[in-house]
Design a protein around this motif. Structure first.
Motif, PDB file in Angstrom:
ATOM      1  N   THR A 149      -3.473  -1.472  -4.525  1.00  0.00           N
ATOM      2  CA  THR A 149      -4.164  -2.766  -4.533  1.00  0.00           C
ATOM      3  C   THR A 149      -5.253  -2.800  -5.592  1.00  0.00           C
ATOM      4  O   THR A 149      -5.993  -1.827  -5.786  1.00  0.00           O
ATOM      5  CB  THR A 149      -4.792  -3.037  -3.156  1.00  0.00           C
ATOM      6  N   ALA A 150      -5.325  -3.932  -6.286  1.00  0.00           N
ATOM      7  CA  ALA A 150      -6.402  -4.180  -7.256  1.00  0.00           C
ATOM      8  C   ALA A 150      -7.313  -5.273  -6.705  1.00  0.00           C
ATOM      9  O   ALA A 150      -6.848  -6.374  -6.394  1.00  0.00           O
ATOM     10  CB  ALA A 150      -5.818  -4.608  -8.596  1.00  0.00           C
ATOM     11  N   THR A 151      -8.588  -4.960  -6.559  1.00  0.00           N
ATOM     12  CA  THR A 151      -9.565  -5.893  -5.994  1.00  0.00           C
ATOM     13  C   THR A 151     -10.576  -6.284  -7.057  1.00  0.00           C
ATOM     14  O   THR A 151     -11.123  -5.425  -7.758  1.00  0.00           O
ATOM     15  CB  THR A 151     -10.296  -5.244  -4.803  1.00  0.00           C
ATOM     16  N   ALA A 179      -0.105  -2.920  -9.467  1.00  0.00           N
ATOM     17  CA  ALA A 179      -0.846  -3.037  -8.213  1.00  0.00           C
ATOM     18  C   ALA A 179      -0.814  -4.481  -7.740  1.00  0.00           C
ATOM     19  O   ALA A 179      -0.832  -5.420  -8.548  1.00  0.00           O
ATOM     20  CB  ALA A 179      -2.297  -2.584  -8.411  1.00  0.00           C
ATOM     21  N   GLY A 180      -0.739  -4.631  -6.432  1.00  0.00           N
ATOM     22  CA  GLY A 180      -0.839  -5.961  -5.866  1.00  0.00           C
ATOM     23  C   GLY A 180      -2.262  -6.477  -5.987  1.00  0.00           C
ATOM     24  O   GLY A 180      -3.221  -5.732  -5.790  1.00  0.00           O
ATOM     25  N   ILE A 181      -2.414  -7.761  -6.351  1.00  0.00           N
ATOM     26  CA  ILE A 181      -3.737  -8.366  -6.469  1.00  0.00           C
ATOM     27  C   ILE A 181      -4.221  -8.761  -5.075  1.00  0.00           C
ATOM     28  O   ILE A 181      -3.542  -9.511  -4.368  1.00  0.00           O
ATOM     29  CB  ILE A 181      -3.705  -9.602  -7.388  1.00  0.00           C
ATOM     30  N   ALA A 182      -5.354  -8.226  -4.654  1.00  0.00           N
ATOM     31  CA  ALA A 182      -5.886  -8.482  -3.308  1.00  0.00           C
ATOM     32  C   ALA A 182      -6.049  -9.985  -3.082  1.00  0.00           C
ATOM     33  O   ALA A 182      -6.635 -10.690  -3.913  1.00  0.00           O
ATOM     34  CB  ALA A 182      -7.217  -7.767  -3.123  1.00  0.00           C
ATOM     35  N   GLY A 183      -5.527 -10.465  -1.955  1.00  0.00           N
ATOM     36  CA  GLY A 183      -5.661 -11.865  -1.585  1.00  0.00           C
ATOM     37  C   GLY A 183      -4.665 -12.786  -2.260  1.00  0.00           C
ATOM     38  O   GLY A 183      -4.704 -14.004  -2.049  1.00  0.00           O
ATOM     39  N   GLU A 184      -3.778 -12.230  -3.079  1.00  0.00           N
ATOM     40  CA  GLU A 184      -2.775 -13.041  -3.770  1.00  0.00           C
ATOM     41  C   GLU A 184      -1.401 -12.384  -3.630  1.00  0.00           C
ATOM     42  O   GLU A 184      -1.277 -11.241  -3.198  1.00  0.00           O
ATOM     43  CB  GLU A 184      -3.132 -13.188  -5.253  1.00  0.00           C
ATOM     44  N   GLU A 185      -0.379 -13.130  -4.017  1.00  0.00           N
ATOM     45  CA  GLU A 185       0.979 -12.598  -3.996  1.00  0.00           C
ATOM     46  C   GLU A 185       1.358 -11.971  -5.331  1.00  0.00           C
ATOM     47  O   GLU A 185       2.459 -11.466  -5.497  1.00  0.00           O
ATOM     48  CB  GLU A 185       1.973 -13.721  -3.656  1.00  0.00           C
ATOM     49  N   LYS A 186       0.449 -12.010  -6.300  1.00  0.00           N
ATOM     50  CA  LYS A 186       0.739 -11.524  -7.640  1.00  0.00           C
ATOM     51  C   LYS A 186       0.700 -10.001  -7.718  1.00  0.00           C
ATOM     52  O   LYS A 186       0.038  -9.334  -6.929  1.00  0.00           O
ATOM     53  CB  LYS A 186      -0.265 -12.103  -8.632  1.00  0.00           C
ATOM     54  N   ILE A 187       1.416  -9.481  -8.708  1.00  0.00           N
ATOM     55  CA  ILE A 187       1.360  -8.062  -9.049  1.00  0.00           C
ATOM     56  C   ILE A 187       0.781  -7.947 -10.448  1.00  0.00           C
ATOM     57  O   ILE A 187       1.218  -8.634 -11.376  1.00  0.00           O
ATOM     58  CB  ILE A 187       2.759  -7.416  -8.995  1.00  0.00           C
ATOM     59  N   GLY A 188      -0.222  -7.099 -10.600  1.00  0.00           N
ATOM     60  CA  GLY A 188      -0.855  -6.913 -11.898  1.00  0.00           C
ATOM     61  C   GLY A 188      -0.510  -5.569 -12.505  1.00  0.00           C
ATOM     62  O   GLY A 188      -0.158  -4.618 -11.797  1.00  0.00           O
TER      63      GLY A 188
END
Length: 393
Positions: A149-151, A179-188
């Protein structure tokens, strides 16, 4: 390394002859070290020092930044020859030179970041790999969403998670992670520099490819500045599609291992003469039949591999995208042929091939890993089937 009928295969220029000679010289040194690194499961820092000194890490860096700007054909040529000496080293460095070729084509990084990194490769011997696999997702090619996760934080991101199969992890100072973007459905996607919060858990204790350093990498609130958020950059939004040609570094490695096994079996067959025979075993019809089968499989796989690489080099961007199934087929054919070739070499040598004093048992274990590198066999066959079924009458 011994002379082989294959030595001049795929060499078309003085530049390629020099590349082949450099890789053959390195492979001979790596072959001497390979048993120790395989036995210990240790990372071959000595091999990578030699690769850096020889300039091999610059192979696919653009000329404008001091690199050799090698074609895909040349990448395959170098990787195949390195693998004759040590499959682990070839596969590991293949991810670096392959990704540098990928980045050269997609230009997915902001140009200042890309330019700086290219210069670090050329001047300092920096390397790169992409860490995407995770315990819960398996191979990233299967489409699983990362649990890493990326916050958002001031000036950048805090990234936490665990990455598996992280080849080159003992030596890398830079790597990318998804990494999954915290609070979103996106992947960064983020470029991470090794430092506070990054640790390595030495989990890599496997049947084959034991010296690739593919340990787990743990990220604990690792700070990544905004400018290293690659998927959030304007360059990433405008990037060219990734056609996957760079992944041919994988089949090149396994063909190289098979080539080395073939050479060993030939030398053995021509020199071994049990006291029950009046001539070496190479004179026996069933041994010649096995050698013929090895030749047929290896020549077929190598010819396809280089033919696809050449088509990729000569194609437009759109044409390269249409080569996806051929690229997969080259990998499928090469890895399965390598399994068969090494098996055939061991049958020729007989029970002695099981000895750790000989290289064949290591080669046999190493080529098994090819089945688990992307693209997987089932995905290749399914892709070929779908393309055939989509044809219009």
């Amino acid at each position: 390394m011994s002379e082989s009928i294959y030595d001049d295969f795929a060499i078309r220029s003085e530049k390629e002859a020099e590349l082949a000679a450099t890789c053959d010289r390195l492979a001979a040194v790596f072959a001497e070290r390979a048993p120790k690194h395989d036995r210990e499961g240790s990372f071959p820092f000595d091999n990578f020092a030699d690769l850096r000194e020889a300039g091999y890490l610059n192979l696919t860096v653009p000329r404008e930044y001091g690199g050799d700007e090698a074609s895909l054909h040349e990448l395959v040529l170098g990787q195949e020859r390195l693998a004759r000496g040590d499959g682990s080293t070839a596969l590991a460095v293949g991810w670096h030179v392959g990704i540098m070729l990928q980045l050269r084509g997609t230009r997915s990084w902001p140009e200042p970041l890309y330019a700086d990194f290219c210069r670090e490769v050329v001047q300092d011997g920096a390397m790169i790999n992409s860490f995407a696999s995770e315990p819960a997702t398996g191979s990233p090619s299967r489409g699983g969403k990362p649990e890493t996760t990326a916050t958002r934080t001031d000036g950048g991101w805090l990234i936490s998670g665990r990455k598996t199969y992280s080849t080159l992890s003992p030596i890398l100072q830079h790597f990318t992670v998804k990494a999954g973007i915290a609070g979103e459905e996106k992947i960064g996607e983020f470029l991470v520099r090794k430092g506070p919060g990054v640790s390595i858990e030495e989990t890599w204790d496997t049947l084959g490819m034991r010296a690739t350093g593919s340990h787990d990498v743990i990220l604990d609130s690792v700070f990544v500045p905004d400018e290293h958020h690659i998927s959030g950059s304007a360059a990433f939004a405008d990037k060219r599609p990734d056609d996957g040609g760079w992944l041919l570094h994988i089949p090149a490695c396994y063909i190289g291992i098979a080539w080395a096994a073939r050479d060993f079996a030939l030398r053995y067959a021509k020199s071994y003469q049990p006291n029950s025979l009046a001539a070496p075993i190479s004179e026996l019809p069933h041994i010649q039949r096995q050698i013929g089968q090895i030749e047929a499989e290896l020549i077929t796989a190598r010819t396809l591999l280089y033919a696809v690489a050449d088509r990729w080099d000569e194609s437009t961007a759109a044409g390269r995208l249409r080569l996806k199934q051929e690229l997969g087929l080259a990998k499928y054919t090469a890895t399965n042929a390598a399994l068969s070739v090494v098996d055939g070499a061991m049958r020729i040598v007989g029970g002695a091939s099981l000895s750790r004093k000989l290289p064949l048992e290591r080669m046999y274990r190493d080529v098994r890993a090819g089945l688990h590198n992307p693209p997987m066999d089932d995905a290749v066959l399914q892709g070929l089937a779908r393309r055939a079924l989509e044809e219009k009458p």
